[in-house]
Design an enzyme around this catalytic site. Structure first.
Site, PDB file in Angstrom:
ATOM      1  N   GLU A   1       0.613   3.349  -5.043  1.00  0.00           N
ATOM      2  CA  GLU A   1      -0.347   2.692  -4.301  1.00  0.00           C
ATOM      3  C   GLU A   1      -0.645   3.485  -2.737  1.00  0.00           C
ATOM      4  OE1 GLU A   1       0.005  -1.586  -6.461  1.00  0.00           O
ATOM      5  OE2 GLU A   1       1.648  -1.030  -5.005  1.00  0.00           O
TER       6      GLU A   1
ATOM      7  N   CYS B   1      -1.659   3.681   4.690  1.00  0.00           N
ATOM      8  CA  CYS B   1      -0.247   3.704   4.526  1.00  0.00           C
ATOM      9  C   CYS B   1      -0.216   4.641   3.236  1.00  0.00           C
ATOM     10  CB  CYS B   1       0.244   2.358   4.087  1.00  0.00           C
ATOM     11  SG  CYS B   1       2.231   2.341   3.652  1.00  0.00           S
TER      12      CYS B   1
ATOM     13  N   CYS C   1      11.337   6.378  -6.081  1.00  0.00           N
ATOM     14  CA  CYS C   1      12.136   7.081  -5.019  1.00  0.00           C
ATOM     15  C   CYS C   1      13.704   7.063  -5.511  1.00  0.00           C
ATOM     16  CB  CYS C   1      11.906   6.010  -3.643  1.00  0.00           C
ATOM     17  SG  CYS C   1      12.884   6.724  -2.341  1.00  0.00           S
TER      18      CYS C   1
ATOM     19  N   CYS D   1      17.307   2.043  -1.688  1.00  0.00           N
ATOM     20  CA  CYS D   1      17.721   1.121  -0.831  1.00  0.00           C
ATOM     21  C   CYS D   1      17.596  -0.218  -1.682  1.00  0.00           C
ATOM     22  CB  CYS D   1      16.849   1.171   0.310  1.00  0.00           C
ATOM     23  SG  CYS D   1      16.823   2.715   0.991  1.00  0.00           S
TER      24      CYS D   1
ATOM     25  N   CYS E   1      14.379  -2.560  -1.364  1.00  0.00           N
ATOM     26  CA  CYS E   1      13.068  -1.718  -1.668  1.00  0.00           C
ATOM     27  C   CYS E   1      12.626  -1.900  -3.099  1.00  0.00           C
ATOM     28  CB  CYS E   1      13.099  -0.554  -1.142  1.00  0.00           C
ATOM     29  SG  CYS E   1      11.503   0.601  -1.373  1.00  0.00           S
TER      30      CYS E   1
ATOM     31  N   GLY F   1       8.071   6.165  -1.629  1.00  0.00           N
ATOM     32  CA  GLY F   1       8.841   7.464  -1.745  1.00  0.00           C
ATOM     33  C   GLY F   1       9.189   7.772  -0.346  1.00  0.00           C
ATOM     34  N   GLU F   2      10.251   8.600  -0.632  1.00  0.00           N
ATOM     35  CA  GLU F   2      10.756   9.331   0.976  1.00  0.00           C
ATOM     36  C   GLU F   2      10.033  10.519   1.155  1.00  0.00           C
ATOM     37  OE1 GLU F   2      12.949   8.698   3.449  1.00  0.00           O
ATOM     38  OE2 GLU F   2      12.493  10.527   3.877  1.00  0.00           O
TER      39      GLU F   2
ATOM     40  N   SER G   1       7.656   8.104   8.219  1.00  0.00           N
ATOM     41  CA  SER G   1       9.004   7.297   8.084  1.00  0.00           C
ATOM     42  C   SER G   1       9.900   7.760   7.185  1.00  0.00           C
ATOM     43  CB  SER G   1       8.362   5.851   7.857  1.00  0.00           C
ATOM     44  OG  SER G   1       9.342   4.784   7.478  1.00  0.00           O
TER      45      SER G   1
ATOM     46  N   SER H   1      13.779   4.394   9.526  1.00  0.00           N
ATOM     47  CA  SER H   1      14.357   3.095   8.930  1.00  0.00           C
ATOM     48  C   SER H   1      15.805   2.657   9.174  1.00  0.00           C
ATOM     49  CB  SER H   1      14.048   3.335   7.262  1.00  0.00           C
ATOM     50  OG  SER H   1      12.690   3.226   7.284  1.00  0.00           O
TER      51      SER H   1
ATOM     52  N   CYS I   1       4.560  -4.018   3.207  1.00  0.00           N
ATOM     53  CA  CYS I   1       5.650  -3.086   3.189  1.00  0.00           C
ATOM     54  C   CYS I   1       6.588  -3.206   2.154  1.00  0.00           C
ATOM     55  CB  CYS I   1       6.441  -3.187   4.516  1.00  0.00           C
ATOM     56  SG  CYS I   1       6.444  -1.728   5.393  1.00  0.00           S
TER      57      CYS I   1
HETATM   58  N1  SAH Z   1      10.870   6.235   2.426  1.00  0.00           N
HETATM   59  C1  SAH Z   1      10.766   5.910   3.529  1.00  0.00           C
HETATM   60  C2  SAH Z   1       9.213   5.502   4.016  1.00  0.00           C
HETATM   61  C3  SAH Z   1       8.627   4.514   2.823  1.00  0.00           C
HETATM   62  S1  SAH Z   1       9.346   2.880   3.024  1.00  0.00           S
HETATM   63  C4  SAH Z   1      11.489   4.984   4.386  1.00  0.00           C
HETATM   64  O1  SAH Z   1      12.417   4.202   3.820  1.00  0.00           O
HETATM   65  O2  SAH Z   1      11.432   4.704   5.636  1.00  0.00           O
HETATM   66  C5  SAH Z   1       8.453   2.379   4.642  1.00  0.00           C
HETATM   67  C6  SAH Z   1       9.096   1.259   5.225  1.00  0.00           C
HETATM   68  O3  SAH Z   1       9.257  -0.196   4.335  1.00  0.00           O
HETATM   69  C7  SAH Z   1      10.466   1.492   5.520  1.00  0.00           C
HETATM   70  O4  SAH Z   1      11.048   0.929   6.854  1.00  0.00           O
HETATM   71  C8  SAH Z   1      11.200   0.453   4.684  1.00  0.00           C
HETATM   72  O5  SAH Z   1      12.561   0.353   4.762  1.00  0.00           O
HETATM   73  C9  SAH Z   1      10.542  -0.525   4.498  1.00  0.00           C
HETATM   74  N2  SAH Z   1      10.619  -1.592   3.382  1.00  0.00           N
HETATM   75  C10 SAH Z   1      11.083  -1.156   1.992  1.00  0.00           C
HETATM   76  N3  SAH Z   1      11.138  -2.383   1.146  1.00  0.00           N
HETATM   77  C11 SAH Z   1      10.802  -3.593   2.090  1.00  0.00           C
HETATM   78  C12 SAH Z   1      10.668  -4.809   1.972  1.00  0.00           C
HETATM   79  N4  SAH Z   1      10.965  -5.266   0.686  1.00  0.00           N
HETATM   80  N5  SAH Z   1      10.172  -5.637   2.824  1.00  0.00           N
HETATM   81  C13 SAH Z   1       9.777  -4.992   4.063  1.00  0.00           C
HETATM   82  N6  SAH Z   1      10.103  -3.789   4.374  1.00  0.00           N
HETATM   83  C14 SAH Z   1      10.506  -2.839   3.343  1.00  0.00           C
HETATM   84 FE1  SF4 Z   2      14.608   3.584   0.544  1.00  0.00          FE
HETATM   85 FE2  SF4 Z   2      12.120   4.242   1.602  1.00  0.00          FE
HETATM   86 FE3  SF4 Z   2      13.030   5.000  -0.820  1.00  0.00          FE
HETATM   87 FE4  SF4 Z   2      12.349   2.616  -0.309  1.00  0.00          FE
HETATM   88  S1  SF4 Z   2      11.059   4.386  -0.384  1.00  0.00           S
HETATM   89  S2  SF4 Z   2      14.220   3.422  -1.598  1.00  0.00           S
HETATM   90  S3  SF4 Z   2      13.113   2.141   1.615  1.00  0.00           S
HETATM   91  S4  SF4 Z   2      14.078   5.661   1.228  1.00  0.00           S
END
Ligand code: SAH
Ligand code: SF4
Length: 373
Positions: free
Chosen positions: A91, A104, A111, A115, A118, A184-185, A216, A238, A358
């Site tokens: 998306e 975005c 990914c 985390c 997420c 994704g990262e 990010s 993050s 997010c």
């Molecule tokens: N992988 C990268 C970028 C994608 S995630 C990263 O982790 O930075 C973009 C942002 O959304 C990150 O700061 C992530 O920690 C945050 N995020 C992930 N899951 C979320 C959730 N359920 N609620 C709010 N923010 C979230």
């Molecule tokens: Fe973690 Fe970003 Fe990957 Fe979600 S998209 S698992 S926040 S690294």
């Protein structure tokens, strides 16, 4: 095999033109047609010689990912689900504001970094997106917005008095900022992301300034250093926790690149980056990382790094293990940071009604990784 020109940055396109016996300035013309005019039909590229248009039509295409669905929120946020083949989808989300409009963008199908808060991470990892699939999200958004603008202006002629209502802001019809904060990262798909970033910055393509493009990352330290040399754009990290014990749990990549390694990398980035601060993202999880004492610990942790904080209220998704901190707790947390002169904003949740916030981007991922849990 047909070549997808959306996969090529300026350098690749110049190389491609050389290979088909064309002069380098053709690459510039092609870039402008493809990325500025959103043209995907070579026959429509009127300043190219007819023979060249025919040659290109025979061997190449301009093919963005196929959009399966579009959702438009009551607040103007739009979300597109794009088909990435084999039943997978990612998306991207367009967020209009008064003076800017942000896209975005996703960088991977799923990914691998898992985390714990997420939705993307919970789905596992399928594959990296190609350059065409990454830049194609921006290509598509601008194309759709330009069409929306045309429709809006023709309606405007009909009822000139309603201009304000129909045509709220010019910036709502073109992407002015990109954040690599979708699925994704981005730094785990380094080469493709950097080529896509090059296109975002290229004056013959999207011409965005480095400050308006943000990567990010969850903290892939070697890739942060490489980015600073290859394509220094704005960086968001993050962070999510004030110490390693908690960060190990929330952001497992912390075990590999702990805070004592990550924070110096943030400092180093500032030398080449376009901004004089790093943005730290900090998700607000009730009872987990949101206490006043944790805010104080955070202040101490970042004391040597010019930075700003973006506090992100946790967005829940089905089967998530966490709850979002209350507005009052978020306010108290933010106050501690502000009292220490750390500029801190609370991210507004946009597109709530279409699950576009997010961490809610679910797409559809068929996990290809072998997972142990
Ligand atoms: N992988 C990268 C970028 C994608 S995630 C990263 O982790 O930075 C973009 C942002 O959304 C990150 O700061 C992530 O920690 C945050 N995020 C992930 N899951 C979320 C959730 N359920 N609620 C709010 N923010 C979230
Ligand atoms: Fe973690 Fe970003 Fe990957 Fe979600 S998209 S698992 S926040 S690294």
């Amino acid at each position: 095999m047909t070549i997808n020109l959306l996969n090529f940055d300026a350098k690749d396109l110049t190389g491609f033109c050389g290979e088909i016996g064309e002069r380098p300035f053709r690459a510039k013309q092609l870039l402008r047609w493809i990325h500025q005019s959103g043209e995907d039909n070579f026959h429509g590229m009127s300043n190219l010689a007819k023979v060249l248009r025919e040659k290109l039509s025979a061997i190449a295409v301009v093919k963005p990912p196929h959009v399966i669905s579009e959702h438009i929120s009551a607040d103007g946020t739009r979300k597109w689900l794009m088909n990435m083949g084999s039943g997978n989808g990612v998306e991207s989300v367009f967020i209009p504001e008064t003076h800017r409009s942000t896209l975005c963008v996703s960088s991977q199908v799923g990914c691998a970094l898992e985390c714990s808060f997420c939705s993307t991470g919970k789905q596992g990892f399928n594959r990296n997106l190609s350059v065409a699939e990454i830049i194609g999200q921006l290509w598509w958004a601008n194309k759709v917005l330009a069409t929306t603008k045309k429709k809006a202006s023709s309606r405007m002629n009909e009822s000139i008095n309603k201009v304000e209502q129909i045509f709220p802001s010019e910036s709502n019809y073109k992407v002015s900022n990109v954040v690599m904060m979708g699925m994704g990262e981005p730094l785990a798909n380094f080469e493709n992301v950097v080529s896509a970033l090059d296109l975002m910055l290229d004056d013959n393509a999207y011409g965005l300034s480095r400050r308006r493009v943000t990567v990010s990352t969850s903290g892939l330290v070697p890739a942060i250093d490489r980015l600073s040399k290859r394509c220094p754009v704005s960086l968001a990290v993050s962070l999510h926790a004030p110490n390693d014990v908690l960060r190990d749990k929330l952001v497992p990549i912390n075990k590999k690149y702990p805070l004592k390694v990550l924070l110096p990398a943030c400092r180093r980035y500032l030398k080449d980056g376009p901004r004089n601060f790093i943005t730290f993202e900090y998700i607000m999880l009730a009872g987990i990382n949101d206490s006043v004492s944790q805010a104080r610990e955070l202040v101490k942790l970042v004391k040597d790094i010019p930075c700003k904080f973006n506090l992100i209220p946790f967005n829940s998704f089905p089967n998530s293990d966490y709850k979002c901190s209350s507005p009052e707790v978020i306010r108290q947390f933010r106050d501690v940071l502000m009292q220490a002169d750390l500029v801190s904003t609370v991210r507004k949740t946009r597109g709530d009604d279409i699950d576009a916030a997010c961490g809610q981007l679910a797409g559809r991922v068929f996990d290809r990784t072998r997972r142990t849990n």
